[in-house]
Design a protein around this motif. Structure first.
Motif, mmCIF file in Angstrom:
data_model
loop_
_atom_site.group_PDB
_atom_site.id
_atom_site.type_symbol
_atom_site.label_atom_id
_atom_site.label_comp_id
_atom_site.label_asym_id
_atom_site.label_seq_id
_atom_site.Cartn_x
_atom_site.Cartn_y
_atom_site.Cartn_z
ATOM 1 N N GLY A 123 87.439 56.261 -18.680
ATOM 2 C CA GLY A 123 87.658 55.469 -17.809
ATOM 3 C C GLY A 123 86.448 54.891 -16.875
ATOM 4 N N ILE A 124 85.765 56.326 -17.152
ATOM 5 C CA ILE A 124 84.059 55.872 -16.551
ATOM 6 C C ILE A 124 83.148 54.942 -17.406
ATOM 7 C CG2 ILE A 124 81.967 56.900 -15.858
ATOM 8 C CD1 ILE A 124 83.255 59.551 -14.680
ATOM 9 N N PHE A 125 83.295 55.061 -18.906
ATOM 10 C CA PHE A 125 83.036 53.744 -19.046
ATOM 11 C C PHE A 125 83.315 52.538 -19.107
ATOM 12 C CE2 PHE A 125 82.141 57.405 -22.497
ATOM 13 C CZ PHE A 125 80.604 58.079 -21.635
ATOM 14 N N GLY A 126 84.339 52.498 -18.891
ATOM 15 C CA GLY A 126 85.271 51.182 -19.096
ATOM 16 C C GLY A 126 84.983 50.476 -17.393
ATOM 17 N N ALA A 127 84.496 51.177 -15.962
ATOM 18 C CA ALA A 127 84.202 50.845 -15.002
ATOM 19 C C ALA A 127 82.564 49.993 -14.909
ATOM 20 C CB ALA A 127 83.988 52.501 -14.004
ATOM 21 N N ILE A 128 82.055 51.421 -15.662
ATOM 22 C CA ILE A 128 80.467 50.808 -16.021
ATOM 23 C C ILE A 128 80.641 49.245 -16.572
ATOM 24 C CG2 ILE A 128 78.403 51.163 -16.331
ATOM 25 C CD1 ILE A 128 78.738 53.918 -16.635
ATOM 26 N N PHE A 129 81.450 49.268 -17.648
ATOM 27 C CA PHE A 129 81.378 47.777 -18.028
ATOM 28 C C PHE A 129 82.321 46.356 -17.121
ATOM 29 C CE2 PHE A 129 83.432 44.765 -20.680
ATOM 30 C CZ PHE A 129 82.955 44.376 -21.691
ATOM 31 N N LEU A 130 82.492 47.223 -16.537
ATOM 32 C CA LEU A 130 83.121 45.876 -15.586
ATOM 33 C C LEU A 130 82.212 45.958 -14.785
ATOM 34 C CD1 LEU A 130 86.811 46.772 -15.177
ATOM 35 C CD2 LEU A 130 86.064 44.906 -16.058
ATOM 36 N N ASP A 131 81.345 46.858 -14.360
ATOM 37 C CA ASP A 131 80.318 46.985 -12.868
ATOM 38 C C ASP A 131 79.460 45.782 -13.133
ATOM 39 O OD1 ASP A 131 80.614 48.455 -10.388
ATOM 40 O OD2 ASP A 131 78.352 48.683 -10.598
ATOM 41 N N ALA A 132 78.785 46.633 -14.174
ATOM 42 C CA ALA A 132 77.727 45.770 -14.716
ATOM 43 C C ALA A 132 77.482 45.025 -16.575
ATOM 44 C CB ALA A 132 76.460 46.931 -14.846
ATOM 45 N N GLY A 133 78.949 45.576 -16.959
ATOM 46 C CA GLY A 133 78.510 44.554 -18.558
ATOM 47 C C GLY A 133 77.851 45.577 -19.241
ATOM 48 N N PHE A 134 78.255 45.136 -20.731
ATOM 49 C CA PHE A 134 78.124 46.446 -21.706
ATOM 50 C C PHE A 134 76.522 46.545 -21.950
ATOM 51 C CE2 PHE A 134 76.828 46.342 -26.193
ATOM 52 C CZ PHE A 134 77.842 47.391 -26.627
ATOM 53 N N PRO A 135 75.465 45.791 -22.195
ATOM 54 C CA PRO A 135 73.940 46.505 -21.373
ATOM 55 C C PRO A 135 74.611 47.914 -20.601
ATOM 56 C CG PRO A 135 73.908 44.344 -21.335
ATOM 57 C CD PRO A 135 75.513 44.489 -21.035
ATOM 58 N N ALA A 136 74.296 47.657 -18.852
ATOM 59 C CA ALA A 136 74.802 48.999 -18.659
ATOM 60 C C ALA A 136 75.230 50.041 -18.987
ATOM 61 C CB ALA A 136 74.987 48.900 -16.876
#
Lengths: 247, 247
Positions: free
Chosen positions: A115-128
Protein backbone atom coordinates in the motif's frame (compact mmCIF):
# COMPACT_ATOMS: atom_id res chain seq x y z
CA UNK A 1 0.96 8.82 14.87
CA UNK A 2 4.44 10.23 14.30
CA UNK A 3 5.22 9.47 10.68
CA UNK A 4 8.46 11.41 10.31
CA UNK A 5 10.72 8.52 11.20
CA UNK A 6 8.77 6.12 8.93
CA UNK A 7 9.05 8.51 5.97
CA UNK A 8 12.79 8.67 6.57
CA UNK A 9 13.07 4.89 6.55
CA UNK A 10 11.02 4.44 3.38
CA UNK A 11 12.94 7.24 1.69
CA UNK A 12 9.98 9.37 0.65
CA UNK A 13 8.38 12.46 2.19
CA UNK A 14 4.72 12.68 1.25
CA UNK A 15 3.15 15.84 -0.17
CA UNK A 16 -0.20 14.31 0.65
CA UNK A 17 0.17 12.71 4.09
CA UNK A 18 -3.39 11.36 3.85
CA UNK A 19 -2.13 8.88 1.26
CA UNK A 20 0.42 7.50 3.70
CA UNK A 21 -2.21 7.22 6.45
CA UNK A 22 -4.51 5.38 4.03
CA UNK A 23 -1.70 2.95 3.18
CA UNK A 24 -1.30 2.17 6.88
CA UNK A 25 -5.02 1.58 7.43
CA UNK A 26 -6.25 -2.01 7.46
CA UNK A 27 -9.78 -2.68 6.28
CA UNK A 28 -10.76 -3.67 9.83
CA UNK A 29 -10.33 0.02 10.80
CA UNK A 30 -12.79 1.31 8.20
CA UNK A 31 -12.70 3.49 5.10
CA UNK A 32 -10.57 4.69 3.37
CA UNK A 33 -8.25 1.71 3.81
CA UNK A 34 -5.27 0.30 1.93
CA UNK A 35 -6.91 -2.38 -0.20
CA UNK A 36 -6.94 -0.47 -3.48
CA UNK A 37 -3.54 1.06 -2.79
CA UNK A 38 -2.20 -2.45 -2.25
CA UNK A 39 -3.48 -3.50 -5.70
CA UNK A 40 -1.65 -0.56 -7.23
CA UNK A 41 1.50 -0.96 -5.13
CA UNK A 42 1.75 -4.65 -5.95
CA UNK A 43 2.04 -3.92 -9.65
CA UNK A 44 4.46 -1.01 -9.14
CA UNK A 45 6.61 -3.27 -6.97
CA UNK A 46 6.55 -6.05 -9.57
CA UNK A 47 7.64 -3.64 -12.25
CA UNK A 48 10.48 -2.10 -10.24
CA UNK A 49 11.81 -5.46 -9.05
CA UNK A 50 11.65 -6.80 -12.62
CA UNK A 51 13.69 -3.80 -13.76
CA UNK A 52 16.27 -4.28 -11.00
CA UNK A 53 16.68 -7.95 -11.87
CA UNK A 54 16.81 -7.30 -15.61
CA UNK A 55 19.63 -4.82 -15.12
CA UNK A 56 21.50 -6.69 -12.42
CA UNK A 57 21.46 -10.14 -14.03
CA UNK A 58 22.31 -9.43 -17.65
CA UNK A 59 22.57 -13.07 -18.64
CA UNK A 60 19.73 -14.78 -16.80
CA UNK A 61 16.93 -16.00 -19.02
CA UNK A 62 13.30 -14.95 -18.52
CA UNK A 63 12.47 -18.15 -16.62
CA UNK A 64 15.13 -17.49 -14.00
CA UNK A 65 14.20 -13.81 -13.83
CA UNK A 66 10.54 -14.74 -13.19
CA UNK A 67 11.54 -17.17 -10.46
CA UNK A 68 13.68 -14.55 -8.73
CA UNK A 69 11.00 -11.90 -9.04
CA UNK A 70 8.24 -14.00 -7.55
CA UNK A 71 10.49 -14.78 -4.60
CA UNK A 72 11.41 -11.16 -4.00
CA UNK A 73 7.83 -9.87 -4.09
CA UNK A 74 6.20 -12.64 -2.07
CA UNK A 75 4.73 -12.09 1.36
CA UNK A 76 7.75 -13.29 3.32
CA UNK A 77 10.14 -10.88 1.57
CA UNK A 78 7.77 -7.95 2.09
CA UNK A 79 7.24 -8.96 5.70
CA UNK A 80 10.97 -8.90 6.39
CA UNK A 81 11.31 -5.40 4.94
CA UNK A 82 8.24 -4.26 6.92
CA UNK A 83 9.89 -5.50 10.11
CA UNK A 84 13.15 -3.75 9.24
CA UNK A 85 11.38 -0.38 9.05
CA UNK A 86 9.19 -0.99 12.11
CA UNK A 87 5.95 -0.79 10.16
CA UNK A 88 3.83 -2.55 12.77
CA UNK A 89 3.82 0.38 15.20
CA UNK A 90 2.24 2.63 12.56
CA UNK A 91 -0.64 0.38 11.45
CA UNK A 92 -4.25 1.39 12.01
CA UNK A 93 -6.29 -1.70 12.81
CA UNK A 94 -9.79 -2.38 14.09
CA UNK A 95 -10.28 -3.46 17.73
CA UNK A 96 -10.62 -7.14 16.95
CA UNK A 97 -7.50 -7.29 14.78
CA UNK A 98 -5.52 -5.38 17.39
CA UNK A 99 -6.52 -7.78 20.15
CA UNK A 100 -5.59 -10.82 18.09
CA UNK A 101 -2.11 -9.44 17.28
CA UNK A 102 -2.92 -8.31 13.75
CA UNK A 103 -0.13 -5.74 13.76
CA UNK A 104 2.40 -8.57 13.81
CA UNK A 105 0.67 -10.69 11.15
CA UNK A 106 2.87 -11.14 8.05
CA UNK A 107 -0.01 -10.73 5.58
CA UNK A 108 -1.19 -7.47 7.13
CA UNK A 109 2.33 -6.02 7.22
CA UNK A 110 3.11 -7.12 3.67
CA UNK A 111 -0.14 -5.61 2.38
CA UNK A 112 0.54 -2.32 4.15
CA UNK A 113 4.02 -2.13 2.62
CA UNK A 114 2.56 -2.68 -0.85
CA UNK A 115 0.00 0.00 0.00
CA UNK A 116 2.85 2.39 0.80
CA UNK A 117 4.45 1.72 -2.59
CA UNK A 118 1.10 2.49 -4.26
CA UNK A 119 0.76 5.64 -2.16
CA UNK A 120 4.23 6.90 -3.14
CA UNK A 121 3.36 6.25 -6.79
CA UNK A 122 0.19 8.36 -6.49
CA UNK A 123 1.96 11.03 -4.44
CA UNK A 124 4.91 11.60 -6.73
CA UNK A 125 4.88 9.24 -9.74
CA UNK A 126 6.86 6.22 -10.84
CA UNK A 127 10.41 7.56 -10.31
CA UNK A 128 9.71 8.30 -6.63
CA UNK A 129 8.24 4.84 -6.07
CA UNK A 130 11.15 3.28 -7.94
CA UNK A 131 13.67 5.16 -5.79
CA UNK A 132 12.07 4.03 -2.53
CA UNK A 133 11.67 0.41 -3.63
CA UNK A 134 15.23 0.19 -4.97
CA UNK A 135 16.62 1.53 -1.70
CA UNK A 136 14.62 -0.96 0.38
CA UNK A 137 15.46 -3.89 -1.91
CA UNK A 138 19.18 -3.23 -2.43
CA UNK A 139 20.25 -5.21 0.65
CA UNK A 140 17.87 -8.01 -0.36
CA UNK A 141 19.20 -8.14 -3.91
CA UNK A 142 22.80 -8.26 -2.68
CA UNK A 143 22.09 -11.46 -0.77
CA UNK A 144 20.30 -13.19 -3.66
CA UNK A 145 21.89 -16.27 -5.14
CA UNK A 146 20.32 -16.34 -8.62
CA UNK A 147 21.11 -20.02 -9.02
CA UNK A 148 19.23 -21.25 -5.97
CA UNK A 149 16.64 -18.69 -4.77
CA UNK A 150 13.13 -20.06 -5.01
CA UNK A 151 14.11 -23.49 -6.29
CA UNK A 152 12.71 -26.48 -4.45
CA UNK A 153 14.97 -29.02 -2.74
CA UNK A 154 14.54 -31.76 -5.38
CA UNK A 155 15.58 -29.38 -8.16
CA UNK A 156 18.56 -28.10 -6.16
CA UNK A 157 19.72 -31.63 -5.39
CA UNK A 158 19.36 -32.68 -9.02
CA UNK A 159 21.31 -29.66 -10.29
CA UNK A 160 24.01 -30.17 -7.67
CA UNK A 161 24.47 -33.79 -8.73
CA UNK A 162 24.36 -33.04 -12.46
CA UNK A 163 27.00 -30.32 -12.16
CA UNK A 164 29.29 -32.99 -10.67
CA UNK A 165 28.36 -35.61 -13.28
CA UNK A 166 26.80 -37.80 -10.59
CA UNK A 167 23.75 -40.01 -11.24
CA UNK A 168 20.28 -38.79 -10.19
CA UNK A 169 18.89 -39.66 -6.74
CA UNK A 170 16.33 -42.42 -6.31
CA UNK A 171 13.18 -41.74 -4.28
CA UNK A 172 11.03 -44.52 -2.84
CA UNK A 173 8.11 -44.60 -0.45
CA UNK A 174 9.14 -46.78 2.49
CA UNK A 175 6.02 -46.38 4.64
CA UNK A 176 2.64 -44.73 4.97
CA UNK A 177 0.90 -44.20 8.29
CA UNK A 178 -2.57 -43.09 9.39
CA UNK A 179 -6.05 -43.13 7.88
CA UNK A 180 -6.81 -42.07 4.30
CA UNK A 181 -7.72 -38.45 5.14
CA UNK A 182 -4.67 -37.83 7.36
CA UNK A 183 -1.96 -40.00 5.86
CA UNK A 184 1.74 -39.51 6.53
CA UNK A 185 4.30 -40.59 3.97
CA UNK A 186 7.85 -41.64 4.59
CA UNK A 187 10.16 -41.42 1.61
CA UNK A 188 13.77 -42.47 1.20
CA UNK A 189 16.19 -40.54 -0.99
CA UNK A 190 19.20 -42.59 -2.03
CA UNK A 191 22.42 -41.52 -3.78
CA UNK A 192 24.29 -44.84 -3.91
CA UNK A 193 27.47 -43.32 -5.39
CA UNK A 194 27.86 -41.12 -2.28
CA UNK A 195 26.55 -43.82 0.05
CA UNK A 196 23.72 -41.52 1.11
CA UNK A 197 20.36 -42.87 2.29
CA UNK A 198 18.12 -40.43 4.16
CA UNK A 199 14.43 -40.25 5.06
CA UNK A 200 11.86 -37.49 4.81
CA UNK A 201 8.23 -37.45 5.91
CA UNK A 202 5.20 -35.35 5.08
CA UNK A 203 1.45 -35.27 4.52
CA UNK A 204 1.93 -36.01 0.83
CA UNK A 205 4.40 -38.05 -1.13
CA UNK A 206 5.64 -34.85 -2.71
CA UNK A 207 6.25 -33.14 0.64
CA UNK A 208 8.07 -36.20 1.96
CA UNK A 209 10.30 -36.27 -1.15
CA UNK A 210 11.18 -32.61 -0.68
CA UNK A 211 12.12 -33.24 2.94
CA UNK A 212 14.30 -36.18 1.97
CA UNK A 213 15.93 -34.19 -0.85
CA UNK A 214 16.82 -31.41 1.60
CA UNK A 215 18.57 -33.84 3.92
CA UNK A 216 20.30 -35.60 1.04
CA UNK A 217 21.66 -32.31 -0.29
CA UNK A 218 23.02 -31.42 3.15
CA UNK A 219 24.65 -34.82 3.40
CA UNK A 220 26.09 -34.59 -0.11
CA UNK A 221 27.49 -31.11 0.47
CA UNK A 222 29.09 -32.30 3.69
CA UNK A 223 30.62 -35.27 1.87
CA UNK A 224 32.06 -33.32 -1.07
CA UNK A 225 33.99 -30.04 -1.23
CA UNK A 226 32.10 -27.00 -2.57
CA UNK A 227 32.57 -26.31 -6.27
CA UNK A 228 34.07 -22.97 -7.30
CA UNK A 229 31.46 -20.36 -8.21
CA UNK A 230 30.92 -20.54 -11.95
CA UNK A 231 27.63 -19.16 -13.01
CA UNK A 232 27.13 -16.39 -10.46
CA UNK A 233 29.60 -14.11 -12.21
CA UNK A 234 28.13 -14.96 -15.60
CA UNK A 235 24.61 -14.19 -14.47
CA UNK A 236 25.75 -10.79 -13.21
CA UNK A 237 27.39 -9.68 -16.44
CA UNK A 238 25.40 -7.25 -18.58
CA UNK A 239 25.15 -8.09 -22.27
CA UNK A 240 25.20 -5.87 -25.33
CA UNK A 241 21.80 -4.76 -26.50
CA UNK A 242 20.42 -5.02 -23.00
CA UNK A 243 22.05 -1.88 -21.67
CA UNK A 244 19.74 0.04 -19.35
CA UNK A 245 18.61 3.56 -20.23
CA UNK A 246 18.35 6.23 -17.57
CA UNK A 247 15.12 5.59 -15.70
CA UNK B 1 12.25 -4.06 -42.55
CA UNK B 2 10.56 -0.63 -42.67
CA UNK B 3 9.85 0.24 -39.08
CA UNK B 4 8.64 3.82 -39.54
CA UNK B 5 4.98 2.93 -39.85
CA UNK B 6 5.16 0.55 -36.88
CA UNK B 7 6.76 3.21 -34.68
CA UNK B 8 3.94 5.56 -35.66
CA UNK B 9 1.33 3.00 -34.68
CA UNK B 10 2.91 2.19 -31.32
CA UNK B 11 3.40 5.89 -30.61
CA UNK B 12 7.12 5.81 -29.89
CA UNK B 13 10.17 6.64 -32.00
CA UNK B 14 13.21 4.71 -30.80
CA UNK B 15 16.53 6.36 -30.11
CA UNK B 16 18.04 2.91 -30.18
CA UNK B 17 16.41 1.07 -33.10
CA UNK B 18 18.29 -2.11 -32.18
CA UNK B 19 16.00 -2.43 -29.17
CA UNK B 20 12.93 -2.44 -31.41
CA UNK B 21 14.49 -5.02 -33.71
CA UNK B 22 15.31 -7.19 -30.70
CA UNK B 23 11.68 -6.95 -29.52
CA UNK B 24 10.53 -8.22 -32.91
CA UNK B 25 12.93 -11.16 -32.92
CA UNK B 26 11.57 -14.55 -31.89
CA UNK B 27 13.96 -16.99 -30.23
CA UNK B 28 13.75 -19.26 -33.30
CA UNK B 29 15.68 -16.56 -35.24
CA UNK B 30 18.64 -16.53 -32.83
CA UNK B 31 20.25 -14.06 -30.44
CA UNK B 32 19.55 -11.39 -29.29
CA UNK B 33 15.83 -12.19 -29.16
CA UNK B 34 12.85 -10.82 -27.29
CA UNK B 35 12.59 -13.25 -24.37
CA UNK B 36 14.15 -11.04 -21.72
CA UNK B 37 12.47 -7.93 -23.10
CA UNK B 38 9.15 -9.77 -22.85
CA UNK B 39 9.79 -10.43 -19.14
CA UNK B 40 10.42 -6.73 -18.59
CA UNK B 41 7.55 -5.57 -20.82
CA UNK B 42 5.08 -7.88 -19.11
CA UNK B 43 5.69 -6.18 -15.76
CA UNK B 44 5.64 -2.68 -17.23
CA UNK B 45 2.34 -3.51 -18.94
CA UNK B 46 0.87 -4.89 -15.72
CA UNK B 47 1.83 -1.74 -13.88
CA UNK B 48 0.45 0.67 -16.48
CA UNK B 49 -2.83 -1.23 -16.88
CA UNK B 50 -3.21 -1.38 -13.09
CA UNK B 51 -2.75 2.40 -12.97
CA UNK B 52 -5.29 2.98 -15.75
CA UNK B 53 -7.85 0.79 -14.00
CA UNK B 54 -7.17 2.33 -10.58
CA UNK B 55 -7.79 5.79 -11.97
CA UNK B 56 -10.68 4.93 -14.27
CA UNK B 57 -12.69 2.84 -11.82
CA UNK B 58 -12.55 4.82 -8.61
CA UNK B 59 -14.98 2.62 -6.73
CA UNK B 60 -14.06 -0.90 -7.78
CA UNK B 61 -12.50 -3.00 -5.05
CA UNK B 62 -9.12 -4.69 -5.45
CA UNK B 63 -10.71 -8.04 -6.37
CA UNK B 64 -12.58 -6.53 -9.31
CA UNK B 65 -9.53 -4.51 -10.34
CA UNK B 66 -7.40 -7.69 -10.36
CA UNK B 67 -9.99 -9.53 -12.44
CA UNK B 68 -10.10 -6.71 -15.00
CA UNK B 69 -6.33 -6.41 -15.14
CA UNK B 70 -5.71 -10.09 -15.74
CA UNK B 71 -8.21 -9.99 -18.58
CA UNK B 72 -6.65 -6.94 -20.19
CA UNK B 73 -3.09 -8.26 -20.11
CA UNK B 74 -3.80 -11.83 -21.17
CA UNK B 75 -2.66 -13.26 -24.46
CA UNK B 76 -5.91 -12.71 -26.34
CA UNK B 77 -6.04 -8.98 -25.50
CA UNK B 78 -2.40 -8.51 -26.55
CA UNK B 79 -2.98 -10.52 -29.71
CA UNK B 80 -5.86 -8.27 -30.75
CA UNK B 81 -3.74 -5.15 -30.29
CA UNK B 82 -0.86 -6.79 -32.20
CA UNK B 83 -3.23 -7.47 -35.10
CA UNK B 84 -4.51 -3.88 -35.04
CA UNK B 85 -0.99 -2.54 -35.55
CA UNK B 86 0.00 -5.16 -38.12
CA UNK B 87 2.78 -6.59 -35.98
CA UNK B 88 3.03 -9.90 -37.84
CA UNK B 89 4.68 -8.41 -40.92
CA UNK B 90 7.58 -7.10 -38.82
CA UNK B 91 8.44 -10.29 -36.89
CA UNK B 92 11.79 -12.00 -37.35
CA UNK B 93 11.30 -15.77 -37.12
CA UNK B 94 13.40 -18.82 -37.83
CA UNK B 95 12.74 -20.86 -41.00
CA UNK B 96 10.71 -23.53 -39.27
CA UNK B 97 8.45 -21.09 -37.43
CA UNK B 98 7.91 -19.11 -40.63
CA UNK B 99 6.87 -22.20 -42.59
CA UNK B 100 4.41 -23.28 -39.90
CA UNK B 101 2.73 -19.87 -39.82
CA UNK B 102 4.41 -18.64 -36.63
CA UNK B 103 3.93 -14.98 -37.59
CA UNK B 104 0.19 -15.44 -37.13
CA UNK B 105 0.41 -17.37 -33.85
CA UNK B 106 -1.26 -15.50 -30.98
CA UNK B 107 1.42 -16.41 -28.42
CA UNK B 108 4.26 -15.20 -30.65
CA UNK B 109 2.49 -11.92 -31.46
CA UNK B 110 1.53 -11.29 -27.83
CA UNK B 111 5.11 -11.94 -26.67
CA UNK B 112 6.52 -9.58 -29.29
CA UNK B 113 4.13 -6.83 -28.21
CA UNK B 114 5.23 -7.26 -24.59
CA UNK B 115 8.81 -7.17 -25.85
CA UNK B 116 8.08 -3.83 -27.52
CA UNK B 117 6.78 -2.41 -24.23
CA UNK B 118 9.98 -3.55 -22.53
CA UNK B 119 12.05 -2.03 -25.33
CA UNK B 120 10.30 1.35 -25.04
CA UNK B 121 10.90 1.27 -21.29
CA UNK B 122 14.63 0.71 -21.82
CA UNK B 123 14.80 3.22 -24.65
CA UNK B 124 13.11 6.13 -22.88
CA UNK B 125 11.92 5.18 -19.38
CA UNK B 126 8.59 4.54 -17.72
CA UNK B 127 6.70 7.65 -18.92
CA UNK B 128 7.34 6.76 -22.58
CA UNK B 129 6.20 3.16 -22.08
CA UNK B 130 3.17 4.39 -20.16
CA UNK B 131 2.23 6.80 -22.95
CA UNK B 132 2.41 4.10 -25.64
CA UNK B 133 0.51 1.52 -23.60
CA UNK B 134 -2.21 3.99 -22.59
CA UNK B 135 -2.73 5.00 -26.23
CA UNK B 136 -3.00 1.37 -27.39
CA UNK B 137 -5.29 0.38 -24.50
CA UNK B 138 -7.64 3.37 -24.53
CA UNK B 139 -10.03 1.81 -27.08
CA UNK B 140 -9.91 -1.47 -25.16
CA UNK B 141 -10.68 0.22 -21.84
CA UNK B 142 -13.61 2.11 -23.33
CA UNK B 143 -15.30 -1.15 -24.26
CA UNK B 144 -14.75 -2.82 -20.87
CA UNK B 145 -17.80 -3.62 -18.80
CA UNK B 146 -16.31 -3.78 -15.29
CA UNK B 147 -19.26 -5.80 -14.04
CA UNK B 148 -18.91 -8.69 -16.46
CA UNK B 149 -15.40 -8.84 -18.00
CA UNK B 150 -13.63 -12.03 -17.06
CA UNK B 151 -16.46 -13.51 -15.03
CA UNK B 152 -17.56 -17.04 -15.84
CA UNK B 153 -21.06 -17.83 -17.06
CA UNK B 154 -22.30 -19.34 -13.78
CA UNK B 155 -21.25 -16.24 -11.84
CA UNK B 156 -22.84 -13.93 -14.42
CA UNK B 157 -26.10 -15.88 -14.35
CA UNK B 158 -26.17 -15.90 -10.56
CA UNK B 159 -25.55 -12.15 -10.35
CA UNK B 160 -28.14 -11.45 -13.03
CA UNK B 161 -30.76 -13.44 -11.11
CA UNK B 162 -29.85 -11.98 -7.71
CA UNK B 163 -30.07 -8.42 -9.00
CA UNK B 164 -33.68 -9.24 -9.99
CA UNK B 165 -34.46 -10.98 -6.70
CA UNK B 166 -34.98 -14.26 -8.55
CA UNK B 167 -34.08 -17.65 -7.00
CA UNK B 168 -30.77 -19.32 -7.95
CA UNK B 169 -30.60 -21.76 -10.87
CA UNK B 170 -30.53 -25.51 -10.31
CA UNK B 171 -27.90 -27.63 -12.08
CA UNK B 172 -28.25 -31.37 -12.51
CA UNK B 173 -26.31 -33.97 -14.45
CA UNK B 174 -28.79 -35.62 -16.82
CA UNK B 175 -26.41 -37.94 -18.65
CA UNK B 176 -22.81 -39.06 -19.02
CA UNK B 177 -21.42 -40.70 -22.15
CA UNK B 178 -18.21 -42.45 -23.12
CA UNK B 179 -15.48 -44.33 -21.27
CA UNK B 180 -13.88 -43.11 -18.04
CA UNK B 181 -10.91 -41.35 -19.69
CA UNK B 182 -13.00 -39.54 -22.32
CA UNK B 183 -16.32 -38.90 -20.61
CA UNK B 184 -18.86 -36.34 -21.80
CA UNK B 185 -21.24 -34.77 -19.32
CA UNK B 186 -24.67 -33.37 -20.05
CA UNK B 187 -25.97 -30.91 -17.48
CA UNK B 188 -29.34 -29.20 -17.22
CA UNK B 189 -29.68 -25.67 -15.88
CA UNK B 190 -33.19 -24.89 -14.68
CA UNK B 191 -34.74 -21.57 -13.63
CA UNK B 192 -38.31 -22.67 -12.85
CA UNK B 193 -39.56 -19.14 -12.16
CA UNK B 194 -38.71 -18.14 -15.75
CA UNK B 195 -39.70 -21.54 -17.15
CA UNK B 196 -36.17 -22.04 -18.45
CA UNK B 197 -34.62 -25.49 -18.87
CA UNK B 198 -31.53 -25.71 -21.05
CA UNK B 199 -28.73 -28.21 -21.55
CA UNK B 200 -24.97 -27.86 -21.76
CA UNK B 201 -22.32 -30.50 -22.44
CA UNK B 202 -18.60 -30.76 -21.86
CA UNK B 203 -15.68 -32.99 -20.95
CA UNK B 204 -16.18 -32.22 -17.25
CA UNK B 205 -19.18 -31.55 -15.11
CA UNK B 206 -17.87 -28.05 -14.56
CA UNK B 207 -17.53 -27.33 -18.29
CA UNK B 208 -21.02 -28.66 -18.96
CA UNK B 209 -22.46 -26.44 -16.21
CA UNK B 210 -20.76 -23.39 -17.69
CA UNK B 211 -22.21 -24.20 -21.11
CA UNK B 212 -25.68 -24.61 -19.65
CA UNK B 213 -25.35 -21.37 -17.65
CA UNK B 214 -24.40 -19.46 -20.80
CA UNK B 215 -27.53 -20.66 -22.59
CA UNK B 216 -29.71 -20.04 -19.56
CA UNK B 217 -28.46 -16.45 -19.29
CA UNK B 218 -29.22 -15.85 -22.97
CA UNK B 219 -32.70 -17.27 -22.52
CA UNK B 220 -33.28 -15.24 -19.35
CA UNK B 221 -32.11 -12.01 -20.95
CA UNK B 222 -34.38 -12.68 -23.93
CA UNK B 223 -37.30 -13.32 -21.59
CA UNK B 224 -36.85 -10.21 -19.44
CA UNK B 225 -36.14 -6.57 -20.37
CA UNK B 226 -32.62 -5.27 -19.65
CA UNK B 227 -32.22 -3.49 -16.33
CA UNK B 228 -31.12 0.13 -16.35
CA UNK B 229 -27.40 0.59 -15.85
CA UNK B 230 -26.77 1.07 -12.15
CA UNK B 231 -23.32 0.12 -11.14
CA UNK B 232 -21.36 1.10 -14.22
CA UNK B 233 -21.58 4.78 -13.36
CA UNK B 234 -20.71 4.09 -9.73
CA UNK B 235 -17.66 2.05 -10.66
CA UNK B 236 -16.43 4.92 -12.84
CA UNK B 237 -16.68 7.59 -10.18
CA UNK B 238 -13.43 8.65 -8.54
CA UNK B 239 -13.48 8.80 -4.76
CA UNK B 240 -11.88 11.22 -2.33
CA UNK B 241 -8.44 10.21 -1.16
CA UNK B 242 -7.81 8.22 -4.34
CA UNK B 243 -7.22 11.19 -6.59
CA UNK B 244 -4.49 10.53 -9.14
CA UNK B 245 -1.30 12.61 -9.12
CA UNK B 246 0.33 13.66 -12.34
CA UNK B 247 2.20 10.62 -13.66
Amino acid sequence: MDLDRLQQLIGHRFDDAALLRQALTHRSFGQPNNERLEFLGDSVLNCVVATMLYRHFGRLDEGDLSRLRSNLVKQQALYEIAQRIGLSEHLQLGEGELRSGGHRRPSILADALEGIFGAIFLDAGFPAAEKAIVALYEPVLRSVDPLTLGKDAKTLLQEWLQSRKLPLPVYSVVATHGAAHSQMFEVECAIPKLQIRVLGSGASRRAAEQGAARRALEAAQAAMPPERKRSRARADAPVRGDAPAAA
